[in-house]
Scaffold this motif. Structure first.
Motif, mmCIF file in Angstrom:
data_model
loop_
_atom_site.group_PDB
_atom_site.id
_atom_site.type_symbol
_atom_site.label_atom_id
_atom_site.label_comp_id
_atom_site.label_asym_id
_atom_site.label_seq_id
_atom_site.Cartn_x
_atom_site.Cartn_y
_atom_site.Cartn_z
ATOM 1 N N GLN A 321 0.833 -1.199 0.000
ATOM 2 C CA GLN A 321 0.000 0.000 0.000
ATOM 3 C C GLN A 321 0.872 1.256 0.000
ATOM 4 O OE1 GLN A 321 -2.869 0.074 3.142
ATOM 5 N NE2 GLN A 321 -3.743 2.052 2.554
ATOM 6 N N GLY A 322 0.495 2.214 -0.861
ATOM 7 C CA GLY A 322 1.208 3.483 -0.921
ATOM 8 C C GLY A 322 2.229 3.586 -2.026
ATOM 9 N N GLU A 323 2.633 2.443 -2.602
ATOM 10 C CA GLU A 323 3.603 2.482 -3.699
ATOM 11 C C GLU A 323 2.952 3.081 -4.941
ATOM 12 O OE1 GLU A 323 6.130 -1.547 -2.471
ATOM 13 O OE2 GLU A 323 4.656 -1.620 -4.087
ATOM 14 N N THR A 324 3.745 3.688 -5.799
ATOM 15 C CA THR A 324 3.217 4.300 -7.019
ATOM 16 C C THR A 324 4.011 3.836 -8.236
ATOM 17 O OG1 THR A 324 4.627 6.254 -6.798
ATOM 18 C CG2 THR A 324 2.427 6.364 -5.800
ATOM 19 N N PHE A 325 3.365 3.885 -9.377
ATOM 20 C CA PHE A 325 4.032 3.562 -10.644
ATOM 21 C C PHE A 325 3.326 4.309 -11.760
ATOM 22 C CE2 PHE A 325 0.535 0.642 -10.311
ATOM 23 C CZ PHE A 325 0.102 0.390 -11.599
ATOM 24 N N LYS A 326 4.012 4.484 -12.859
ATOM 25 C CA LYS A 326 3.418 5.170 -13.997
ATOM 26 C C LYS A 326 2.949 4.147 -15.020
ATOM 27 C CE LYS A 326 4.078 8.816 -17.420
ATOM 28 N NZ LYS A 326 5.008 9.766 -18.079
ATOM 29 N N ALA A 327 1.691 4.274 -15.417
ATOM 30 C CA ALA A 327 1.104 3.355 -16.383
ATOM 31 C C ALA A 327 1.026 4.014 -17.759
ATOM 32 C CB ALA A 327 -0.280 2.922 -15.928
ATOM 33 N N GLY A 328 2.184 4.286 -18.344
ATOM 34 C CA GLY A 328 2.227 4.853 -19.684
ATOM 35 C C GLY A 328 1.368 6.082 -19.838
ATOM 36 N N LYS A 329 0.517 6.091 -20.864
ATOM 37 C CA LYS A 329 -0.314 7.248 -21.175
ATOM 38 C C LYS A 329 -1.405 7.518 -20.130
ATOM 39 C CE LYS A 329 -3.425 4.482 -24.060
ATOM 40 N NZ LYS A 329 -3.899 4.207 -25.437
ATOM 41 N N LEU A 330 -1.675 6.531 -19.253
ATOM 42 C CA LEU A 330 -2.703 6.714 -18.232
ATOM 43 C C LEU A 330 -2.203 7.489 -17.029
ATOM 44 C CD1 LEU A 330 -4.471 3.207 -18.202
ATOM 45 C CD2 LEU A 330 -5.109 5.271 -19.470
ATOM 46 N N GLY A 331 -0.883 7.643 -16.937
ATOM 47 C CA GLY A 331 -0.323 8.410 -15.836
ATOM 48 C C GLY A 331 -0.028 7.585 -14.600
ATOM 49 N N LYS A 332 0.084 8.274 -13.472
ATOM 50 C CA LYS A 332 0.517 7.635 -12.221
ATOM 51 C C LYS A 332 -0.646 6.987 -11.480
ATOM 52 C CE LYS A 332 3.819 9.533 -9.809
ATOM 53 N NZ LYS A 332 4.606 10.413 -8.901
ATOM 54 N N TYR A 333 -0.364 5.800 -10.925
ATOM 55 C CA TYR A 333 -1.336 5.087 -10.107
ATOM 56 C C TYR A 333 -0.714 4.709 -8.776
ATOM 57 C CZ TYR A 333 -4.976 4.622 -13.627
ATOM 58 O OH TYR A 333 -5.983 4.891 -14.522
ATOM 59 N N LYS A 334 -1.575 4.607 -7.767
ATOM 60 C CA LYS A 334 -1.118 4.243 -6.428
ATOM 61 C C LYS A 334 -1.700 2.898 -6.026
ATOM 62 C CE LYS A 334 -0.661 7.338 -3.145
ATOM 63 N NZ LYS A 334 -0.923 8.336 -2.058
ATOM 64 N N VAL A 335 -0.880 2.100 -5.346
ATOM 65 C CA VAL A 335 -1.334 0.821 -4.818
ATOM 66 C C VAL A 335 -2.080 1.083 -3.507
ATOM 67 C CG1 VAL A 335 -0.661 -1.463 -3.997
ATOM 68 C CG2 VAL A 335 0.637 -0.368 -5.838
ATOM 69 N N GLY A 336 -3.304 0.599 -3.423
ATOM 70 C CA GLY A 336 -4.111 0.806 -2.235
ATOM 71 C C GLY A 336 -4.057 -0.367 -1.272
ATOM 72 N N LYS A 337 -5.032 -0.414 -0.399
ATOM 73 C CA LYS A 337 -5.115 -1.474 0.604
ATOM 74 C C LYS A 337 -5.204 -2.846 -0.056
ATOM 75 C CE LYS A 337 -7.888 -2.994 4.553
ATOM 76 N NZ LYS A 337 -9.141 -2.781 5.326
ATOM 77 N N ASP A 338 -4.502 -3.817 0.518
ATOM 78 C CA ASP A 338 -4.488 -5.199 0.029
ATOM 79 C C ASP A 338 -4.008 -5.307 -1.414
ATOM 80 O OD1 ASP A 338 -5.435 -6.178 2.468
ATOM 81 O OD2 ASP A 338 -7.527 -5.939 1.870
ATOM 82 N N GLY A 339 -3.169 -4.356 -1.828
ATOM 83 C CA GLY A 339 -2.594 -4.429 -3.163
ATOM 84 C C GLY A 339 -3.546 -4.078 -4.283
ATOM 85 N N GLU A 340 -4.597 -3.339 -3.996
ATOM 86 C CA GLU A 340 -5.588 -2.993 -5.024
ATOM 87 C C GLU A 340 -5.225 -1.698 -5.739
ATOM 88 O OE1 GLU A 340 -10.359 -3.130 -5.114
ATOM 89 O OE2 GLU A 340 -9.571 -1.494 -3.898
ATOM 90 N N VAL A 341 -5.319 -1.739 -7.051
ATOM 91 C CA VAL A 341 -5.139 -0.560 -7.895
ATOM 92 C C VAL A 341 -6.452 -0.355 -8.647
ATOM 93 C CG1 VAL A 341 -3.860 0.476 -9.802
ATOM 94 C CG2 VAL A 341 -2.667 -1.000 -8.175
ATOM 95 N N VAL A 342 -7.089 0.784 -8.454
ATOM 96 C CA VAL A 342 -8.400 1.035 -9.073
ATOM 97 C C VAL A 342 -8.237 1.862 -10.338
ATOM 98 C CG1 VAL A 342 -10.692 2.029 -8.742
ATOM 99 C CG2 VAL A 342 -9.526 0.923 -6.823
ATOM 100 N N LEU A 343 -8.780 1.345 -11.438
ATOM 101 C CA LEU A 343 -8.691 2.040 -12.722
ATOM 102 C C LEU A 343 -9.354 3.414 -12.661
ATOM 103 C CD1 LEU A 343 -8.058 2.135 -15.772
ATOM 104 C CD2 LEU A 343 -10.212 0.898 -16.166
ATOM 105 N N GLY A 344 -10.564 3.477 -12.142
ATOM 106 C CA GLY A 344 -11.271 4.754 -12.067
ATOM 107 C C GLY A 344 -12.774 4.547 -12.040
ATOM 108 N N PRO A 345 -13.559 5.625 -12.056
ATOM 109 C CA PRO A 345 -15.021 5.501 -12.003
ATOM 110 C C PRO A 345 -15.579 4.914 -13.298
ATOM 111 C CG PRO A 345 -14.392 7.783 -12.380
ATOM 112 C CD PRO A 345 -13.124 7.029 -12.093
#
Length: 359
Positions: A321-345
């Protein structure tokens, strides 16, 4: 003799316990489950967010089934993303979404020393063991769309926040039936993690006062098979003649339900909601069978999963949780609780905007 026999038995037990204590301890001590070694190793690893993405990474998509139009879109977009960072991507998988159908593919991909396996789990109970074995071999595991379980992968790329998505499916359908009448759910397989999570939240949403006149009469399962989903829709409408709406939290079910209703006497009388892809649902939206449905950008989901796999394999993230990475053209994403990364609404598709999308 009986007392002598008892004393010999106690002595033997003590001897066995003494010999085994180095391995597992004696009574009351639990041996460490080696299956969790890979997960612990990942949790103890240190991320380097500045590490470059490795070249030549081998990354495989393993969908619920390869002939599912939704997963074809997801995986193609992901493989395209893999090419962007110089990796080698491919899609493999079963032709049916049965519980154990993915196991042999996981084992083969592990033997092939893939750097990352990106999987939409049909049944977490069936795939967890093989995925843990893959992780022990330093194969990075990303689940997407349908989670394999937090101990059986490094990261879960969730297409949309589960709570928001499930509640919105209920809210949108209920609004269209004026918060009154019988409704049903047409799901995929009974073991699908995402389906069961959403259905549980839907039932919780239906407990609210707003839905006092809405009754969930049945949850049917079309097994993510077009023909079975079509038949289940027919069965629901026959069994419940007063049915006002059907929620399909699966794109296969949504399209099959719309296909049946569009050619039946129920068109214009039964509201269909839930999930779908624009290309599958376009004609049903335009002919009035469906007024609106939900989905995220399926192409972005595959693309994000690909970059998450690459970030793991390159050491940019470990799944904490809290780690970040860049997903190409989609930009930066953060790892949430239990390793979850949410694409968006999610996006609401209607007659007004559906032609803006092609997937």
């Amino acid at each position: 003799m009986r007392a002598h026999h008892r004393s010999r038995l106690l002595a033997a037990t003590a001897a066995v316990c003494a010999l085994s204590v180095a391995l597992a301890g004696c009574s009351g001590t639990t041996k460490k489950d080696s299956k969790d070694d890979a997960k612990e190793k990942a949790q103890n690893a240190k991320a380097d967010p500045d590490a470059p993405l490795k070249k030549g990474l081998k990354i495989a998509f393993l969908p619920k089934q390869i002939n599912n139009p939704y997963f074809t879109v997801v995986d193609k977009a992901g493989i395209k993303g893999i090419k962007e960072f110089g990796g080698k991507g491919k899609e493999v998988g079963p032709s049916d979404p049965k519980a154990s159908s993915q196991v042999s593919y996981i084992n083969t991909l592990t033997q092939q020393r893939q750097n990352a396996i990106l999987l939409a789990a049909n049944d977490p109970n069936a795939v967890c063991g093989p995925l843990k074995q893959a992780m022990k071999q330093d194969v990075k595991v990303v689940s997407f769309d349908s989670d394999a379980g937090k101990d059986c992968r490094h990261v879960f790329v969730n297409q949309a926040g589960s709570d928001r998505l499930a509640r919105q499916m209920v809210q949108d359908l209920s609004r269209q039936i004026d918060d009154k009448g019988e409704i049903a759910i047409l799901s995929a397989t009974q073991n699908a993690t995402n389906q069961n999570t959403w259905i549980k939240i839907m039932k919780d949403e239906l407990k609210k006062p707003r839905y006092k006149d809405v009754k969930l009469v049945k949850t049917a399962y079309g097994d993510d098979d077009d023909q079975k989903s079509f038949q289940e829709t027919q069965g629901l409408l026959k069994a419940y003649p007063k049915l006002k709406g059907i929620i399909s939290p699966t794109t296969v079910g949504g399209a099959a339900a719309a296909r049946y209703v569009s050619g039946s006497k129920y068109k214009g009388k039964v509201v269909l909601g839930g999930l779908g892809t624009p290309n599958q649902m376009r004609k049903f939206v335009k002919d009035g069978t469906v007024k609106e449905f939900l989905l995220w950008d399926a192409q972005h989901l595959g693309y994000l999963a690909a970059y998450a796999g690459a970030a793991l394999a390159s050491g940019q993230i470990t799944g904490k949780q809290g780690e970040t990475f860049k997903a190409g053209k989609l930009g930066k994403y953060k790892v949430g609780k239990d390793g979850e990364v949410v694409l968006g609404p999610p996006t609401v598709f209607t007659k007004k905007n559906i032609d803006k999308y092609d997937f």
